[in-house]
Structure formats: structure tokens, C-alpha cells
Design a protein around this motif. Structure first.
Motif, mmCIF file in Angstrom:
data_model
loop_
_atom_site.group_PDB
_atom_site.id
_atom_site.type_symbol
_atom_site.label_atom_id
_atom_site.label_comp_id
_atom_site.label_asym_id
_atom_site.label_seq_id
_atom_site.Cartn_x
_atom_site.Cartn_y
_atom_site.Cartn_z
ATOM 1 N N ILE A 132 11.086 1.914 4.069
ATOM 2 C CA ILE A 132 9.737 2.138 3.552
ATOM 3 C C ILE A 132 9.782 2.723 2.148
ATOM 4 N N GLY A 133 10.866 3.439 1.835
ATOM 5 C CA GLY A 133 11.024 3.982 0.486
ATOM 6 C C GLY A 133 11.661 3.004 -0.481
ATOM 7 N N GLY A 134 12.121 1.833 0.032
ATOM 8 C CA GLY A 134 12.761 0.826 -0.811
ATOM 9 C C GLY A 134 12.072 -0.509 -0.720
ATOM 10 N N GLY A 168 0.449 5.631 2.151
ATOM 11 C CA GLY A 168 0.836 5.014 0.884
ATOM 12 C C GLY A 168 -0.097 3.905 0.444
ATOM 13 N N CYS A 169 -0.796 3.304 1.396
ATOM 14 C CA CYS A 169 -1.748 2.232 1.088
ATOM 15 C C CYS A 169 -3.170 2.757 0.897
ATOM 16 N N GLY A 170 -3.313 4.088 0.801
ATOM 17 C CA GLY A 170 -4.610 4.664 0.497
ATOM 18 C C GLY A 170 -5.410 5.127 1.693
ATOM 19 N N MET A 203 6.858 2.167 14.277
ATOM 20 C CA MET A 203 5.997 3.332 14.471
ATOM 21 C C MET A 203 6.324 4.443 13.487
ATOM 22 N N THR A 204 7.609 4.681 13.228
ATOM 23 C CA THR A 204 8.001 5.740 12.306
ATOM 24 C C THR A 204 7.542 5.444 10.885
ATOM 25 N N ALA A 205 7.645 4.185 10.488
ATOM 26 C CA ALA A 205 7.268 3.811 9.119
ATOM 27 C C ALA A 205 5.762 3.724 8.933
ATOM 28 N N ALA A 206 5.023 3.444 10.015
ATOM 29 C CA ALA A 206 3.594 3.152 9.895
ATOM 30 C C ALA A 206 2.772 4.279 9.258
ATOM 31 N N PRO A 207 2.888 5.556 9.696
ATOM 32 C CA PRO A 207 2.064 6.595 9.062
ATOM 33 C C PRO A 207 2.310 6.725 7.565
#
Length: 410
Positions: free
Chosen positions: A372-374, A253-255, A244-248
Motif C-alpha cells: 500500500i505504501g508502494g 488515503g483516498c479521502g 483487510m489490513t490495507a483497506a483502512p
């Protein structure tokens, strides 16, 4: 109001039902704080930090850390002064946190924003006690249905929170997000007013009293059923927090848009709590183990969908499955936990359980930003599978050991 003489039988079950209704309404508003903070925590972090996303989820981690730190004090406080007073006081850090996070965004201070998020998380730890307040007393059926009803209050929170965030996000335009965090303070006030109507069904323990404290924690913790309940609760909550934290951040990031992300979290939170209308009855019919297993397997299905694609449909379907899996796993694990302690032990055991769950969730939300940043979105979801396998193994061992205690009659 409090009761001056103990209730029994049908009268007690009626009081349990009334409390559940009040707690459900309180959840609708007080429980709206976390969907807002989670939906915009990472995005606000990106706004305040700039292009470096590795620390963007630190505010969401701070939320969970605040919950972890406050769980045991919340349980102890309520054991001392009662549910009603404790739950009302628990709204105070939410009010302060909402005000301070809004000010931090306006001031452009990332670290003040993260620090103030701890207060919102601490308030949420008191809110987590709603589900335990629902099962303080009553028959097994009354407790199961009360638990399901209170958890179902999150359905309203899932609508109120994200919609309040979307409507107030640009209140301080051109500075984004500050209005959404200011709305957290308002929602906390409303939740406190509602929860002040809860009735204490278990008398608070006098200060300094050591009478009837029950068994030492280490004895309780050695029960295979306790270990399984905690591990299943940790797995359900931590994996939900991770994805859930990474999803937004992944969605933007995917447009996709920020509103797509906020609505995705809304659908997710709806899925977290909508099953609660019938989770209690499913537990009665199929048993706690079966519901926990179903929840853990649905979490795996969420990750399969998330890995399969990055369209809006993939994200939203995955988030819905994530919510349903969390509900079955977490509610089932909470019901399992009630088998492992006696009434006089409830405060310590509930506090320890929530501390362990939120501490693991804090780690999960922190590593969501790192991942998510890596390595990316696929790496985030790949972690779900071995975690679920570990929880299932603990549940299987507990079933073989049959290490439960009979819950004394209220």
C-alpha cells in the motif's frame, strides 16, 4: 463446570449445544478485540510514524505474529488442563495487551505499540480455539451446527468491537486511538468471565502422558486432505488479512474518513460471521468442497470490485465480499481438517493448522503495508487471484486422491 462421567447420545449433543451458546457469547466480547486492533492498527501506526506508511502495518503484522506463535502452545495447554481453564487463561495477554498498547500510544512509542500488539494477537489465538472447542464431541450434525453457531458469535463482535472503538477512540483526547485500545482490556475481561462457563467434554491429558498420542505429525501431514484443508485455510485467511489490513489505510488515503474506515471494517466483520448461521447447514447439504470453492471464488469477486474503483461503495462492497469469502473458505477448511485426525491427535493437529495459517497471515499483513505504501491498492488485490488458484489446485488433487480417513465415533 466439568463433568465427572462421560456423556453419550442426546445428552452429549445437548452439552455440545450448551457449550456452543456459551462460546458464542464469549466470542461476542473476546472476539471484539481483533476488529478494534485491525481497524485502528494501521491508522495508529501512521499516527505514530508520520508520513512513512511502509511500516505502518507492522502492529497489525504483530497481531498475527502473536497469534501464530501462540497457536501451538494454546492447543497443548488446553490438551493438558482442559478447554475451560485454557480459554480463561488465554484472556490474560489480551488484558495486558490492551493496557500496554494504550500506554504506548499515549507515550508516542511505535515499537512498544507493535510489541504490545503481539499480546493481543496471542490472546486471539486462544480465541481461535473456540471453534475447535465447539467440535470436540457430539454427532456430525451437532458439531457442524455448533461450529456455525460459534462462528456466528462474530456478528455481535463485529458490532461491539468497532462501536466500542468509535465511542472510546478520543477518550484520551487530543491523543487519538488510545481509548479504543484501552477498551480491548475491558472486553477481554468480559470474555473471560463468560468463557469460564464452558464445560469440558473431553478429559484433559495427564501431564507427561504419552499413551494414545496417535500417529506422528508427518504421517498426518502427508494426507492430501490435510494438505488441501491447510492450504485452503491459509489462502482464505491470508488474503483476508492482506486486503483487510490495507483497506483502512487505502480508504483514508483516498479521502475517506477514519470513521468510514472503522465502519467498513465493521461491515467486513459482520460479513465474516453472519453467514455462519447457515454455513454449517450449507456444508451438510452441498459438502465441504463446494463451500470452500464458493468462498475462494467470492474472494476473487472482492478483488474485482476493489480494483474497479475507489469510492466508499467500492471499498465497502469489496470488504463485505471479503468477509463472506473468508467465512465459506475458512469454515469449510476447518470442517475438512476434522476429517484428517483422530480424537487423540486433535491438539497437535489443530495447533499446527492454526500456526501455519497465522504465520502466513502475518506475512500477508506485513506485505500489505509494503504494497500500500508502494505499488498501491490494485497490487494488493491482484495477489488474491494466483493464491486462490493454488488453493483450488490443492483441493482438486485431494479430491482425486480421495485421501481422507474416517473420523472415529466420539
Amino acid at each position: 463446570m466439568t463433568t465427572s462421567e462421560p456423556l453419550e447420545g442426546a445428552a452429549l449433543d445437548a452439552a455440545v449445544k450448551r457449550n456452543a451458546i456459551v462460546l458464542t457469547a464469549a466470542t461476542a466480547f473476546g472476539g471484539s478485540m481483533m476488529p478494534i486492533a485491525v481497524a485502528f492498527g494501521g491508522l495508529a501506526g501512521v499516527y505514530l510514524l508520520g508520513p512513512d506508511k511502509s511500516l505502518a502495518t507492522v502492529p497489525v503484522t504483530a497481531l498475527t505474529l502473536g497469534s501464530a506463535v501462540a497457536t501451538i502452545p494454546a492447543a497443548i495447554l488446553m490438551a493438558r488442563i482442559g478447554r475451560r481453564a485454557g480459554l480463561v487463561l488465554g484472556a490474560v495477554p489480551g488484558i495486558l495487551g490492551g493496557v500496554l498498547t494504550a500506554l504506548a500510544i499515549v507515550a508516542g512509542s511505535f515499537w512498544l505499540f507493535a510489541a504490545a500488539s503481539i499480546l493481543i494477537g496471542a490472546s486471539a489465538a486462544f480465541g481461535q480455539q473456540y471453534r475447535f472447542a465447539a467440535v470436540d464431541a457430539g454427532t456430525e450434525m451437532a458439531r457442524s451446527r455448533a461450529l456455525g453457531l460459534v462462528m456466528a458469535g462474530g456478528i455481535l463482535a463485529a458490532v461491539i468491537g468497532p462501536q466500542a472503538a468509535i465511542l472510546t477512540r478520543d477518550l484520551f483526547s487530543p491523543i487519538p486511538f488510545a481509548g479504543a485500545y484501552a477498551s480491548i482490556a475491558v472486553l477481554a475481561v468480559v470474555g473471560a468471565l463468560i468463557v469460564s462457563r464452558v464445560r469440558d467434554l473431553v478429559p484433559p491429558r495427564p501431564r507427561g502422558s504419552s499413551h494414545d498420542r496417535g500417529r506422528p505429525l508427518l504421517v498426518i501431514m502427508r494426507q492430501p486432505r490435510f494438505i488441501a484443508a491447510v492450504l485452503c485455510g491459509m489462502a482464505s485467511y491470508a488474503m483476508m488479512s492482506l486486503v483487510m489490513t490495507a483497506a483502512p489505510i487505502a480508504m483514508v488515503g483516498c479521502g475517506l474518513t477514519q470513521d468510514d474506515a472503522a465502519l467498513g471494517i465493521q461491515w467486513h466483520v459482520l460479513a465474516m460471521f453472519a453467514p455462519s448461521y447457515f454455513t454449517g447447514r450449507l456444508i451438510e447439504r452441498f459438502g465441504k468442497n463446494a463451500i470452500v470453492i464458493a468462498g475462494l471464488l467470492i474472494l476473487c469477486a472482492c478483488s474485482v470490485v476493489a480494483i474497479a474503483g475507489i469510492t466508499l461503495a467500492h471499498f465497502w462492497i469489496a470488504l463485505v465480499l471479503l468477509g463472506i469469502g473468508w467465512n465459506f473458505g475458512f469454515v469449510g477448511a476447518t470442517a475438512m481438517l476434522t476429517e484428517t485426525y483422530r480424537p487423540e491427535e486433535r491438539g497437535r493437529v489443530q495447533g499446527l493448522n492454526d500456526f501455519l495459517i497465522f504465520a502466513m497471515s502475518a506475512l500477508a499483513s506485513f506485505f500489505a503495508g509494503v504494497l500500500i505504501g508502494g505499488p498501491g491498492w490494485i497490487a494488493v488485490n491482484s495477489i488474491v487471484f494466483p493464491t486462490v488458484a493454488l488453493a483450488l489446485a490443492a483441493l482438486a488433487l485431494a479430491s482425486l486422491a480421495r485421501g481422507t480417513i474416517a473420523r472415529p465415533s466420539p
